[in-house]
Design an enzyme around this catalytic site. Sequence first.
Site, mmCIF file in Angstrom:
data_model
loop_
_atom_site.group_PDB
_atom_site.id
_atom_site.type_symbol
_atom_site.label_atom_id
_atom_site.label_comp_id
_atom_site.label_asym_id
_atom_site.label_seq_id
_atom_site.Cartn_x
_atom_site.Cartn_y
_atom_site.Cartn_z
ATOM 1 N N GLY A 1 -6.221 -7.436 -31.392
ATOM 2 C CA GLY A 1 -5.279 -7.977 -30.421
ATOM 3 C C GLY A 1 -4.874 -7.048 -29.304
ATOM 4 O O GLY A 1 -4.065 -7.417 -28.456
ATOM 5 N N GLY B 1 -11.395 -6.139 -31.326
ATOM 6 C CA GLY B 1 -12.660 -6.584 -30.761
ATOM 7 C C GLY B 1 -12.643 -6.383 -29.258
ATOM 8 O O GLY B 1 -13.373 -5.572 -28.693
ATOM 9 N N ARG B 2 -11.733 -7.102 -28.607
ATOM 10 C CA ARG B 2 -11.654 -7.097 -27.145
ATOM 11 C C ARG B 2 -11.545 -5.687 -26.571
ATOM 12 O O ARG B 2 -12.228 -5.341 -25.613
ATOM 13 C CB ARG B 2 -10.419 -7.908 -26.727
ATOM 14 C CG ARG B 2 -10.286 -8.164 -25.240
ATOM 15 C CD ARG B 2 -8.943 -8.833 -24.918
ATOM 16 N NE ARG B 2 -8.617 -9.871 -25.860
ATOM 17 C CZ ARG B 2 -8.978 -11.142 -25.751
ATOM 18 N NH1 ARG B 2 -9.669 -11.538 -24.713
ATOM 19 N NH2 ARG B 2 -8.634 -12.025 -26.672
ATOM 20 N N ARG C 1 -14.179 -18.220 -21.060
ATOM 21 C CA ARG C 1 -12.756 -17.889 -20.997
ATOM 22 C C ARG C 1 -12.029 -18.492 -19.789
ATOM 23 O O ARG C 1 -10.931 -19.030 -19.955
ATOM 24 C CB ARG C 1 -12.526 -16.374 -21.068
ATOM 25 C CG ARG C 1 -13.030 -15.754 -22.386
ATOM 26 C CD ARG C 1 -12.626 -14.304 -22.551
ATOM 27 N NE ARG C 1 -11.210 -14.186 -22.815
ATOM 28 C CZ ARG C 1 -10.302 -13.876 -21.918
ATOM 29 N NH1 ARG C 1 -10.648 -13.578 -20.686
ATOM 30 N NH2 ARG C 1 -9.035 -13.836 -22.240
ATOM 31 N N TYR D 1 -9.233 -20.868 -21.174
ATOM 32 C CA TYR D 1 -7.855 -20.348 -21.135
ATOM 33 C C TYR D 1 -7.300 -20.254 -19.724
ATOM 34 O O TYR D 1 -6.191 -19.766 -19.529
ATOM 35 C CB TYR D 1 -7.794 -18.923 -21.711
ATOM 36 C CG TYR D 1 -8.361 -18.720 -23.092
ATOM 37 C CD1 TYR D 1 -7.794 -19.362 -24.206
ATOM 38 C CD2 TYR D 1 -9.419 -17.852 -23.309
ATOM 39 C CE1 TYR D 1 -8.297 -19.138 -25.478
ATOM 40 C CE2 TYR D 1 -9.930 -17.623 -24.584
ATOM 41 C CZ TYR D 1 -9.362 -18.274 -25.662
ATOM 42 O OH TYR D 1 -9.850 -18.043 -26.921
ATOM 43 N N CYS E 1 -21.444 -30.333 -15.893
ATOM 44 C CA CYS E 1 -20.757 -31.526 -15.408
ATOM 45 C C CYS E 1 -19.346 -31.553 -15.981
ATOM 46 O O CYS E 1 -18.964 -32.478 -16.694
ATOM 47 C CB CYS E 1 -21.543 -32.764 -15.788
ATOM 48 S SG CYS E 1 -23.231 -32.688 -15.174
ATOM 49 N N GLU E 2 -18.628 -30.494 -15.722
ATOM 50 C CA GLU E 2 -17.239 -30.338 -16.154
ATOM 51 C C GLU E 2 -16.536 -29.613 -15.023
ATOM 52 O O GLU E 2 -16.995 -28.553 -14.606
ATOM 53 C CB GLU E 2 -17.144 -29.450 -17.412
ATOM 54 C CG GLU E 2 -17.690 -30.051 -18.679
ATOM 55 C CD GLU E 2 -16.809 -31.144 -19.244
ATOM 56 O OE1 GLU E 2 -15.596 -31.137 -18.948
ATOM 57 O OE2 GLU E 2 -17.347 -32.008 -19.961
HETATM 58 C C1 LIG Z 1 -10.262 -12.320 -33.418
HETATM 59 C C2 LIG Z 1 -9.795 -11.416 -34.493
HETATM 60 C C3 LIG Z 1 -9.785 -10.048 -34.311
HETATM 61 C C4 LIG Z 1 -10.140 -9.392 -33.005
HETATM 62 O O1 LIG Z 1 -9.280 -9.795 -32.013
HETATM 63 P P1 LIG Z 1 -9.310 -9.069 -30.568
HETATM 64 O O2 LIG Z 1 -8.287 -9.829 -29.802
HETATM 65 O O3 LIG Z 1 -10.689 -9.260 -30.058
HETATM 66 O O4 LIG Z 1 -8.954 -7.657 -30.786
HETATM 67 C C5 LIG Z 1 -9.420 -9.245 -35.367
HETATM 68 N N1 LIG Z 1 -9.064 -9.782 -36.559
HETATM 69 C C6 LIG Z 1 -9.059 -11.094 -36.774
HETATM 70 C C7 LIG Z 1 -8.661 -11.606 -38.088
HETATM 71 C C8 LIG Z 1 -9.416 -11.970 -35.750
HETATM 72 O O5 LIG Z 1 -9.400 -13.280 -35.961
#
Ligand SMILES: *Cc1c(COP(=O)(O)O)cnc(C)c1O
Length: 419
Positions: free
Chosen positions: A229, A273-274, A309, A313, A340-341
């Site tokens: 996150g 991840g992000r 995205r 979003y 076509c969106e």
């Molecule tokens: C999506 C997710 C992440 C990674 O989230 P980021 O926003 O990309 O850091 C980590 N843990 C869980 C359980 C997730 O669903």
Amino acid sequence: MTKTVPFNKAKIEEIIQTYPTPFHIYDEAAMIANAQQLQAAFSWNEGFKEFFAVKAAPNPYLIKILSQVGFGCDCSSYPELLLSESAGVVGENIMFTSNNTAAYEYKKARELGAVINLDDISHIAYLEEHAGLPDLLSFRYNPGNLKEGNDIIGSPEEAKYGFTEAQLFEGYKILQQKGIKRFGIHTMVASNELNNDYFIETAEIMFKLIVKLHTQLGIRFEFVNLGGGIGIPYRPDQKPVDIQYISNGIKKKFEEIIVANGLAPLKIFLESGRYITGPYGYLVTRVQHFKQTYRDYVGVDASMSNLMRPGMYGAYHHITVLGKEFAPKIHTYDVTGSLCENNDKFAIHRELPKIEIGDILVIHDTGAHGHAMGFNYNGKLRSAELLLRTDGSVVQIRRAETVEDYFATLDFSGVSSFK
Ligand SMILES: *Cc1c(COP(=O)(O)O)cnc(C)c1O
């Protein structure tokens, strides 16, 4: 902050000779530098580990690069477990944080020796029945109204994930009765969060909870997983998080709460991840049409199947026009794909330099939840993924889909005789 790209127009033109647009390209050097910075920031914590959330960029080459920095993998499905395995990341280097999980997925996680992080109390019995209980288990905590959510993940109270606090106490008691000796705890309450203090507050909540669980149940925790996150500055006016500040803040709480209560050592885990790949990926696409009606439209050869995205979003992704980096932004365009969106737009009312057909646009920050979210709606094919290596060379780490891939699940031979 000005957003820059790690290549110039000549370099991209050269790459396009071999790999036609559109494609995502990842900057290995910058990705490694950021990963090392994260490791260094948390080096005070013995056993600290980041488990890269594979769903952000599910590619074994990227997993391999990150594993060489010391990262594990955070997986949530059977195919993600296979990807992690293919890159040599196995055992307790995998965190299996899933929800609404099927038996065959738990079986694979157990087979690989992954750390299993349960989403619900009823899964203790489910896991035991279908895959057997491991000696180490973790639970995902949902703090409910204790914590405010944000736009992408929503309010924790409305989120489908995790145990309530009461269920945690009950769940760990069940594990103790079953003879389990190794425990972890997890939470994930934010997505794309840029407020540094948010992560320190989350750590504080978890540290206090660990003390409470220890006091009432006598449990010693091996690790706390603070989830993912961590946000990235998609907009030029946003500030990146200060990972050293976050780490310092968490360290202070760790000393005040965990160390003071005699609960160290306690390993801190993250599963971002992000933050790990997001800023280091770029979607490269060429302008194929220009259309003037009620607005000025720039039609590119990528579509939202390459990057969902903005459509999903309303997310902002910065755009650089190669070779016009310093040209005045005196035109306003909608930059569109070919689905076509009507939400198939990479940018709406964006101020950009004057664009001509044939220009190459670079869409920033596509390294996480970019190619990964791709789909085939409207017969769109997913693009290739390239890696710009530290030495300046380029390797293809996923080829573009072909029409044959798109049709691979159909049996055309049956059509002519079908009535
Ligand atoms: C999506 C997710 C992440 C990674 O989230 P980021 O926003 O990309 O850091 C980590 N843990 C869980 C359980 C997730 O669903």
